[in-house]
Design an enzyme around this catalytic site. Structure first.
Site, PDB file in Angstrom:
ATOM      1  N   HIS A  27     -11.315 112.482   5.245  1.00  0.00           N
ATOM      2  CA  HIS A  27     -10.076 111.996   4.620  1.00  0.00           C
ATOM      3  C   HIS A  27      -9.292 113.158   4.015  1.00  0.00           C
ATOM      4  O   HIS A  27      -9.571 113.617   2.906  1.00  0.00           O
ATOM      5  CB  HIS A  27     -10.379 110.923   3.579  1.00  0.00           C
ATOM      6  CG  HIS A  27     -11.003 109.702   4.189  1.00  0.00           C
ATOM      7  ND1 HIS A  27     -12.360 109.501   4.229  1.00  0.00           N
ATOM      8  CD2 HIS A  27     -10.437 108.645   4.817  1.00  0.00           C
ATOM      9  CE1 HIS A  27     -12.612 108.358   4.841  1.00  0.00           C
ATOM     10  NE2 HIS A  27     -11.466 107.817   5.212  1.00  0.00           N
ATOM     11  N   HIS A  34     -10.816 107.110  13.056  1.00  0.00           N
ATOM     12  CA  HIS A  34     -12.232 106.824  12.899  1.00  0.00           C
ATOM     13  C   HIS A  34     -12.455 105.330  12.683  1.00  0.00           C
ATOM     14  O   HIS A  34     -11.511 104.579  12.447  1.00  0.00           O
ATOM     15  CB  HIS A  34     -12.845 107.658  11.766  1.00  0.00           C
ATOM     16  CG  HIS A  34     -12.238 107.402  10.421  1.00  0.00           C
ATOM     17  ND1 HIS A  34     -11.034 107.951  10.027  1.00  0.00           N
ATOM     18  CD2 HIS A  34     -12.662 106.644   9.389  1.00  0.00           C
ATOM     19  CE1 HIS A  34     -10.753 107.551   8.791  1.00  0.00           C
ATOM     20  NE2 HIS A  34     -11.726 106.751   8.384  1.00  0.00           N
ATOM     21  N   CYS A  69     -14.201  97.935   1.413  1.00  0.00           N
ATOM     22  CA  CYS A  69     -14.073  98.548   2.735  1.00  0.00           C
ATOM     23  C   CYS A  69     -15.231  99.512   2.915  1.00  0.00           C
ATOM     24  O   CYS A  69     -15.911  99.850   1.958  1.00  0.00           O
ATOM     25  CB  CYS A  69     -12.774  99.341   2.846  1.00  0.00           C
ATOM     26  SG  CYS A  69     -11.286  98.365   2.769  1.00  0.00           S
ATOM     27  N   HIS A  71     -17.409 102.231   6.124  1.00  0.00           N
ATOM     28  CA  HIS A  71     -17.532 102.839   7.452  1.00  0.00           C
ATOM     29  C   HIS A  71     -18.937 102.593   7.975  1.00  0.00           C
ATOM     30  O   HIS A  71     -19.901 102.904   7.280  1.00  0.00           O
ATOM     31  CB  HIS A  71     -17.305 104.352   7.370  1.00  0.00           C
ATOM     32  CG  HIS A  71     -15.987 104.734   6.783  1.00  0.00           C
ATOM     33  ND1 HIS A  71     -15.799 104.894   5.430  1.00  0.00           N
ATOM     34  CD2 HIS A  71     -14.795 104.987   7.360  1.00  0.00           C
ATOM     35  CE1 HIS A  71     -14.535 105.233   5.204  1.00  0.00           C
ATOM     36  NE2 HIS A  71     -13.909 105.298   6.357  1.00  0.00           N
ATOM     37  N   GLU A  89     -21.438  98.634  -2.975  1.00  0.00           N
ATOM     38  CA  GLU A  89     -20.199  98.742  -3.748  1.00  0.00           C
ATOM     39  C   GLU A  89     -20.048  97.651  -4.803  1.00  0.00           C
ATOM     40  O   GLU A  89     -19.586  97.905  -5.909  1.00  0.00           O
ATOM     41  CB  GLU A  89     -19.002  98.703  -2.790  1.00  0.00           C
ATOM     42  CG  GLU A  89     -17.697  99.065  -3.446  1.00  0.00           C
ATOM     43  CD  GLU A  89     -16.585  99.336  -2.456  1.00  0.00           C
ATOM     44  OE1 GLU A  89     -15.434  98.996  -2.787  1.00  0.00           O
ATOM     45  OE2 GLU A  89     -16.846  99.886  -1.368  1.00  0.00           O
ATOM     46  N   TYR A 106      -4.592 100.830  11.701  1.00  0.00           N
ATOM     47  CA  TYR A 106      -3.447 101.292  10.914  1.00  0.00           C
ATOM     48  C   TYR A 106      -3.573 102.779  10.600  1.00  0.00           C
ATOM     49  O   TYR A 106      -4.644 103.365  10.681  1.00  0.00           O
ATOM     50  CB  TYR A 106      -3.325 100.491   9.603  1.00  0.00           C
ATOM     51  CG  TYR A 106      -4.348 100.894   8.572  1.00  0.00           C
ATOM     52  CD1 TYR A 106      -3.994 101.711   7.507  1.00  0.00           C
ATOM     53  CD2 TYR A 106      -5.669 100.487   8.669  1.00  0.00           C
ATOM     54  CE1 TYR A 106      -4.935 102.102   6.568  1.00  0.00           C
ATOM     55  CE2 TYR A 106      -6.610 100.871   7.740  1.00  0.00           C
ATOM     56  CZ  TYR A 106      -6.239 101.677   6.692  1.00  0.00           C
ATOM     57  OH  TYR A 106      -7.171 102.080   5.768  1.00  0.00           O
ATOM     58  N   GLU A 116      -5.033 107.765   5.820  1.00  0.00           N
ATOM     59  CA  GLU A 116      -6.027 106.846   6.374  1.00  0.00           C
ATOM     60  C   GLU A 116      -5.601 106.608   7.812  1.00  0.00           C
ATOM     61  O   GLU A 116      -4.421 106.360   8.077  1.00  0.00           O
ATOM     62  CB  GLU A 116      -6.067 105.519   5.604  1.00  0.00           C
ATOM     63  CG  GLU A 116      -6.891 105.565   4.349  1.00  0.00           C
ATOM     64  CD  GLU A 116      -8.402 105.656   4.579  1.00  0.00           C
ATOM     65  OE1 GLU A 116      -8.850 105.887   5.718  1.00  0.00           O
ATOM     66  OE2 GLU A 116      -9.138 105.514   3.604  1.00  0.00           O
ATOM     67  N   GLU A 118      -7.393 104.513  10.823  1.00  0.00           N
ATOM     68  CA  GLU A 118      -8.606 103.757  11.133  1.00  0.00           C
ATOM     69  C   GLU A 118      -8.400 102.635  12.140  1.00  0.00           C
ATOM     70  O   GLU A 118      -7.372 101.964  12.128  1.00  0.00           O
ATOM     71  CB  GLU A 118      -9.163 103.126   9.852  1.00  0.00           C
ATOM     72  CG  GLU A 118      -9.556 104.116   8.798  1.00  0.00           C
ATOM     73  CD  GLU A 118     -10.051 103.483   7.521  1.00  0.00           C
ATOM     74  OE1 GLU A 118     -10.800 104.160   6.795  1.00  0.00           O
ATOM     75  OE2 GLU A 118      -9.695 102.323   7.230  1.00  0.00           O
ATOM     76  N   TRP A 163      -3.381  98.824   3.639  1.00  0.00           N
ATOM     77  CA  TRP A 163      -4.159  97.985   4.556  1.00  0.00           C
ATOM     78  C   TRP A 163      -4.157  96.523   4.106  1.00  0.00           C
ATOM     79  O   TRP A 163      -4.077  95.631   4.942  1.00  0.00           O
ATOM     80  CB  TRP A 163      -5.571  98.529   4.773  1.00  0.00           C
ATOM     81  CG  TRP A 163      -6.395  98.767   3.552  1.00  0.00           C
ATOM     82  CD1 TRP A 163      -7.272  97.894   2.965  1.00  0.00           C
ATOM     83  CD2 TRP A 163      -6.433  99.958   2.769  1.00  0.00           C
ATOM     84  NE1 TRP A 163      -7.846  98.472   1.867  1.00  0.00           N
ATOM     85  CE2 TRP A 163      -7.352  99.749   1.718  1.00  0.00           C
ATOM     86  CE3 TRP A 163      -5.778 101.194   2.860  1.00  0.00           C
ATOM     87  CZ2 TRP A 163      -7.645 100.714   0.762  1.00  0.00           C
ATOM     88  CZ3 TRP A 163      -6.072 102.144   1.903  1.00  0.00           C
ATOM     89  CH2 TRP A 163      -6.978 101.911   0.871  1.00  0.00           C
TER      90      TRP A 163
END
Length: 190
Positions: A27, A34, A69, A71, A89, A106, A116, A118, A163
């Site tokens: 980032h 990604h 969110c 990954h 989280e 986006y 971002e 992704e 997002w």
């Protein structure tokens, strides 16, 4: 004591896997495409969990956004990654998880220039656990009525993550997001 380096899956423009990179290096002002995911969590009363990103986050610190969110790691099933990230989280175990926007993608740039970029499938989940978020991930959180969230995002899109503002109309269009609640922006309701 060894620490595990978190990695993300890099993608080619067509969405196919193109390698891996350490999350801590991805980032930047030139973030490569990604794989990620986004999840909207509902409680048993039909309220949605919104979170305010920790002030120490690299991208969009302090901004209100969806529930969480993350990954998926290389070779990790994305559904498993959603469950893993909810536990990490938010300190919760998800009761149910449903993929609602499989093709969401986006690119956005925050005020500091961090990008971002992704392919980010969007999930809807339910939870009955008490939320106990990590302070290095979540500065604040609240359960809100989905229609009130849609109204707030429509009135002040600059106060929310890009997002989330992009996902809400798509989720309303998909019809499976808020289970009977009209989250269509007021300007487009007939």
């Amino acid at each position: 004591m060894s620490t595990t380096v978190e990695q993300v899956v890099l993608l080619a423009d067509d969405g196919s896997a193109a390698g891996v990179a350490d999350k801590s290096t991805v980032h930047t002002e030139a973030t490569p495409l990604h794989l990620a995911f986004s999840c909207h969590v509902f409680d048993q009363a039909g309220r949605i969990l919104v979170t305010r990103r920790a002030l120490t986050k690299v991208a969009w610190p302090g901004v209100w956004t969806n529930s969480f969110c993350g990954h998926p790691a290389p070779e990790e099933d994305i559904d498993r990654a959603v469950h893993r990230r909810a536990s990490y989280e938010l300190g919760v175990r998800l009761d149910s998880v449903e993929l609602v926007l499989p093709d969401f993608r986006y690119r956005a740039v925050d005020a500091s220039g961090i990008v971002e970029n992704e392919v980010c499938p969007v999930y809807r989940a339910t939870v009955s656990d008490v939320v106990d978020p990590r302070p290095d991930e979540v500065a604040e959180w609240m359960w809100v009525d989905p229609e009130r969230l849609a109204t707030a995002v429509e009135a002040t899109p600059w106060a929310f993550s890009p997002w989330l503002t992009l996902q809400l109309p798509l989720l309303a269009e998909a019809g499976s997001w808020a289970r009977g609640v009209d989250v269509t922006p007021t300007a487009t309701r007939s």
